[in-house]
Design a protein around this motif. Structure first.
Motif, PDB file in Angstrom:
ATOM      1  N   TRP A  21       0.827  -1.214   0.000  1.00  0.00           N
ATOM      2  CA  TRP A  21       0.000   0.000   0.000  1.00  0.00           C
ATOM      3  C   TRP A  21       0.856   1.256   0.000  1.00  0.00           C
ATOM      4  O   TRP A  21       0.584   2.191  -0.752  1.00  0.00           O
ATOM      5  N   HIS A  24       2.430   1.849  -3.406  1.00  0.00           N
ATOM      6  CA  HIS A  24       1.452   2.286  -4.411  1.00  0.00           C
ATOM      7  C   HIS A  24       0.960   3.705  -4.131  1.00  0.00           C
ATOM      8  O   HIS A  24       0.755   4.483  -5.076  1.00  0.00           O
ATOM      9  N   ASN A 190     -14.042   4.010   3.918  1.00  0.00           N
ATOM     10  CA  ASN A 190     -13.201   4.983   3.223  1.00  0.00           C
ATOM     11  C   ASN A 190     -11.866   4.368   2.809  1.00  0.00           C
ATOM     12  O   ASN A 190     -11.369   4.621   1.701  1.00  0.00           O
ATOM     13  N   ASN A 192     -11.234   1.129   2.339  1.00  0.00           N
ATOM     14  CA  ASN A 192     -11.506   0.138   1.288  1.00  0.00           C
ATOM     15  C   ASN A 192     -11.705   0.764  -0.081  1.00  0.00           C
ATOM     16  O   ASN A 192     -11.316   0.196  -1.099  1.00  0.00           O
ATOM     17  N   ASP A 193     -12.334   1.922  -0.114  1.00  0.00           N
ATOM     18  CA  ASP A 193     -12.709   2.537  -1.385  1.00  0.00           C
ATOM     19  C   ASP A 193     -11.540   3.198  -2.108  1.00  0.00           C
ATOM     20  O   ASP A 193     -11.674   3.571  -3.268  1.00  0.00           O
ATOM     21  N   ASP A 194     -10.415   3.355  -1.435  1.00  0.00           N
ATOM     22  CA  ASP A 194      -9.292   4.033  -2.069  1.00  0.00           C
ATOM     23  C   ASP A 194      -8.670   3.140  -3.148  1.00  0.00           C
ATOM     24  O   ASP A 194      -8.394   1.964  -2.905  1.00  0.00           O
ATOM     25  N   PRO A 195      -8.427   3.675  -4.343  1.00  0.00           N
ATOM     26  CA  PRO A 195      -7.902   2.852  -5.444  1.00  0.00           C
ATOM     27  C   PRO A 195      -6.498   2.313  -5.219  1.00  0.00           C
ATOM     28  O   PRO A 195      -6.069   1.389  -5.923  1.00  0.00           O
ATOM     29  N   ALA A 196      -5.769   2.856  -4.245  1.00  0.00           N
ATOM     30  CA  ALA A 196      -4.435   2.331  -3.939  1.00  0.00           C
ATOM     31  C   ALA A 196      -4.495   1.164  -2.956  1.00  0.00           C
ATOM     32  O   ALA A 196      -3.479   0.513  -2.701  1.00  0.00           O
ATOM     33  N   LYS A 198      -7.752  -1.308  -2.130  1.00  0.00           N
ATOM     34  CA  LYS A 198      -8.568  -2.522  -2.309  1.00  0.00           C
ATOM     35  C   LYS A 198      -8.055  -3.483  -3.378  1.00  0.00           C
ATOM     36  O   LYS A 198      -8.132  -4.706  -3.197  1.00  0.00           O
ATOM     37  N   PRO A 199      -7.523  -2.993  -4.512  1.00  0.00           N
ATOM     38  CA  PRO A 199      -7.072  -3.938  -5.539  1.00  0.00           C
ATOM     39  C   PRO A 199      -5.990  -4.906  -5.064  1.00  0.00           C
ATOM     40  O   PRO A 199      -5.758  -5.932  -5.709  1.00  0.00           O
ATOM     41  N   HIS A 200      -5.360  -4.587  -3.952  1.00  0.00           N
ATOM     42  CA  HIS A 200      -4.235  -5.403  -3.491  1.00  0.00           C
ATOM     43  C   HIS A 200      -4.608  -6.382  -2.372  1.00  0.00           C
ATOM     44  O   HIS A 200      -3.749  -7.117  -1.883  1.00  0.00           O
TER      45      HIS A 200
END
Length: 222
Positions: A21, A24, A190, A192-196, A198-200
């Motif tokens: 995190w 990123h 909040n 979880n919603d960050d694009p840096a 959740k994808p990981h």
């Protein structure tokens, strides 16, 4: 090549995920090397001969170990998008609460997960809930622990949003009541919603399987 960055981690470790995190969030390119801790690589043993654990960040050929230490190294080396507060007092408080997370919160939640039988788990739940309450109070009216942007403490406590409900499913016991912790609940969404972020996350089904097997070992003592 001069700024070559490598991260030794496992697919499921929340400690390794902290570093993912942070990298990123700061836009740092790196190579991920996934370790099998039942068959540790010569590089892992070379880079961390003391603890023989992940995560390990290797920057310009030099290894840095322990996730909280690595986070500070990353923040001091790549100063864009600062993670720690700049104010000395606020920085000290961030370090204090990070230590609280490692020494108090995480072990108390783990005691619930690893407790034998329902009664032992319920007994362990009392200090775990108290520690979550301490954390709730730190958010005040902020979106994140340091204000309006994800920072050091959010990364430190980032295991909560994706592991608590996995633990709840595995042990069939409610660990987190959103009604009791409205600020923490909002923070989790909040974060979880960050694009840096959740994808990981590791695949949830794989996490459930892993912790089901681990929980069975705790219950049977094998």
């Amino acid at each position: 090549m001069a700024d070559e960055v490598k991260l030794y981690r496992t697919w499921s470790s929340p400690f390794g995920l902290r570093i993912v995190w942070a990298l990123h969030l700061k836009g740092i390119e790196y190579d991920a090397i996934f370790e099998d801790l039942s068959n540790k690589s010569p590089e892992l043993l070379q880079y961390n001969p003391v603890h023989k654990k992940i995560p390990i960040l290797v920057h310009k050929g030099k290894p840095i170990c322990e996730s909280l230490v690595i986070l500070e190294y990353i923040d001091e080396t790549w100063k864009e998008v600062p993670l720690l507060p700049q104010d000395p007092y606020q920085k000290a408080m961030a370090r204090f609460w990070a230590k609280f997370g490692e020494d108090k919160l995480l072990p108390s939640v783990w005691s619930v997960f690893s407790g034998k039988g329902v009664e032992e788990k319920k007994e362990a739940l009392v200090p775990a809930v108290q520690n979550l309450q301490h954390l709730e109070e730190q958010l005040k009216d902020n979106k994140f622990f340091g204000g309006e942007k994800i920072g050091y403490l959010d990364i430190v406590f980032g295991w909560l949003p994706y592991l608590l409900d996995v633990f709840e499913e595995v042990i069939d016991l409610k660990l987190f009541d959103a009604a009791k912790f409205p600020l923490l609940s909002a923070w989790m969404k909040n974060f979880n919603d960050d694009p840096a972020i959740k994808p990981h996350y590791p695949p949830r089904d794989k996490l459930v399987t892993k912790f089901q097997l681990l929980h069975e070992k705790y219950q049977t003592g094998n």
